[in-house]
Design a protein around this motif. Structure first.
Motif, PDB file in Angstrom:
ATOM      1  N   ALA A  21       2.826  -4.757  12.990  1.00  0.00           N
ATOM      2  CA  ALA A  21       2.672  -5.223  11.610  1.00  0.00           C
ATOM      3  C   ALA A  21       3.818  -6.145  11.219  1.00  0.00           C
ATOM      4  O   ALA A  21       4.951  -5.993  11.685  1.00  0.00           O
ATOM      5  N   VAL A  23       5.062  -7.446   7.400  1.00  0.00           N
ATOM      6  CA  VAL A  23       4.827  -7.322   5.970  1.00  0.00           C
ATOM      7  C   VAL A  23       5.931  -8.074   5.244  1.00  0.00           C
ATOM      8  O   VAL A  23       7.118  -7.865   5.503  1.00  0.00           O
ATOM      9  N   GLU A  79      -3.518   2.503   6.359  1.00  0.00           N
ATOM     10  CA  GLU A  79      -4.268   2.087   5.170  1.00  0.00           C
ATOM     11  C   GLU A  79      -3.700   2.735   3.910  1.00  0.00           C
ATOM     12  O   GLU A  79      -3.623   2.098   2.859  1.00  0.00           O
ATOM     13  N   LEU A  82      -0.643   0.849   2.928  1.00  0.00           N
ATOM     14  CA  LEU A  82      -0.980  -0.423   2.289  1.00  0.00           C
ATOM     15  C   LEU A  82      -1.492  -0.214   0.867  1.00  0.00           C
ATOM     16  O   LEU A  82      -1.217  -1.026  -0.016  1.00  0.00           O
ATOM     17  N   GLU A  86       0.102  -1.802  -2.464  1.00  0.00           N
ATOM     18  CA  GLU A  86      -0.657  -2.524  -3.483  1.00  0.00           C
ATOM     19  C   GLU A  86      -0.411  -1.924  -4.870  1.00  0.00           C
ATOM     20  O   GLU A  86      -0.313  -2.644  -5.859  1.00  0.00           O
ATOM     21  N   LEU A  94      -2.992  -7.925  -2.230  1.00  0.00           N
ATOM     22  CA  LEU A  94      -2.549  -8.000  -0.841  1.00  0.00           C
ATOM     23  C   LEU A  94      -3.417  -8.975  -0.061  1.00  0.00           C
ATOM     24  O   LEU A  94      -4.639  -8.823  -0.006  1.00  0.00           O
ATOM     25  N   ARG A  96      -4.325 -10.105   3.577  1.00  0.00           N
ATOM     26  CA  ARG A  96      -4.224  -9.490   4.900  1.00  0.00           C
ATOM     27  C   ARG A  96      -4.855 -10.382   5.952  1.00  0.00           C
ATOM     28  O   ARG A  96      -5.893 -10.983   5.726  1.00  0.00           O
ATOM     29  N   GLU A  98      -5.519 -10.252  10.291  1.00  0.00           N
ATOM     30  CA  GLU A  98      -5.417  -9.513  11.541  1.00  0.00           C
ATOM     31  C   GLU A  98      -5.518 -10.492  12.695  1.00  0.00           C
ATOM     32  O   GLU A  98      -6.424 -11.318  12.727  1.00  0.00           O
ATOM     33  N   HIS A 111      -1.124  -6.926  12.250  1.00  0.00           N
ATOM     34  CA  HIS A 111      -1.520  -6.981  10.846  1.00  0.00           C
ATOM     35  C   HIS A 111      -0.447  -7.747  10.088  1.00  0.00           C
ATOM     36  O   HIS A 111       0.716  -7.355  10.105  1.00  0.00           O
ATOM     37  N   VAL A 112      -0.830  -8.830   9.441  1.00  0.00           N
ATOM     38  CA  VAL A 112       0.080  -9.604   8.598  1.00  0.00           C
ATOM     39  C   VAL A 112      -0.326  -9.328   7.152  1.00  0.00           C
ATOM     40  O   VAL A 112      -1.476  -9.558   6.778  1.00  0.00           O
ATOM     41  N   VAL A 113       0.613  -8.822   6.346  1.00  0.00           N
ATOM     42  CA  VAL A 113       0.316  -8.419   4.971  1.00  0.00           C
ATOM     43  C   VAL A 113       1.340  -9.057   4.042  1.00  0.00           C
ATOM     44  O   VAL A 113       2.543  -8.950   4.261  1.00  0.00           O
TER      45      VAL A 113
END
Length: 138
Positions: A21, A23, A79, A82, A86, A94, A96, A98, A111-113
């Motif tokens: 990930a 973030v 999840e 996340l 949020e 958010l 997101r 993938e 996962h880029v958030v």
């Protein structure tokens, strides 16, 4: 042969070998307090088994995880982390993304958030969108 294996892992099997990930956490004036952001980082740290690096950037923090094997990755906990992120950034949504890429013969799902400001902010008065629309005079 390697191409066929990567194609199978990415498109047919649908399950990557590892998860990772990235973030980005904004720290501007309308961002949550440091304590709330710290709690979000701790939740992510739990999901990625403590394999996180936190970098200070201009007006944001970047949280980057090391790859975690798929059998030890808890998607439900991710999840939930996340969702709390949020909730922490109330005025943002958010975004997101993938990505799947190969690394050392394995398929890694990243996962880029990023919490982003919406183009049209939500109305905080509690009224519905229909109540704000004025009828057109004929």
């Amino acid at each position: 042969m390697q191409f066929v294996k990567r194609f199978w892992n990415r498109h047919v099997r649908g399950r990557p070998d590892e998860y990772q990930a990235y973030v980005s956490l904004p720290t501007s004036d309308d961002a949550p307090s440091f304590g709330e952001v710290h709690d979000c980082i701790e939740r992510l740290e739990h999901v990625f088994e403590g394999r996180l690096d936190v970098y200070a950037r201009v007006r944001r923090l970047a949280v980057v995880s090391d790859p975690v094997p798929a059998d030890r990755f808890d998607a439900d906990a991710f999840e939930a982390a996340l969702e709390s992120l949020e909730d922490c950034y109330e005025t943002r949504s958010l975004a997101r993304l993938e990505k799947r890429r190969s690394s050392d013969g394995r398929v890694v799902k990243t996962h880029v958030v990023v919490p982003v400001k919406p183009l049209f902010p939500r109305d905080r008065t509690g009224g519905s969108d229909e109540s704000r629309v004025e009828p057109i005079a004929e």
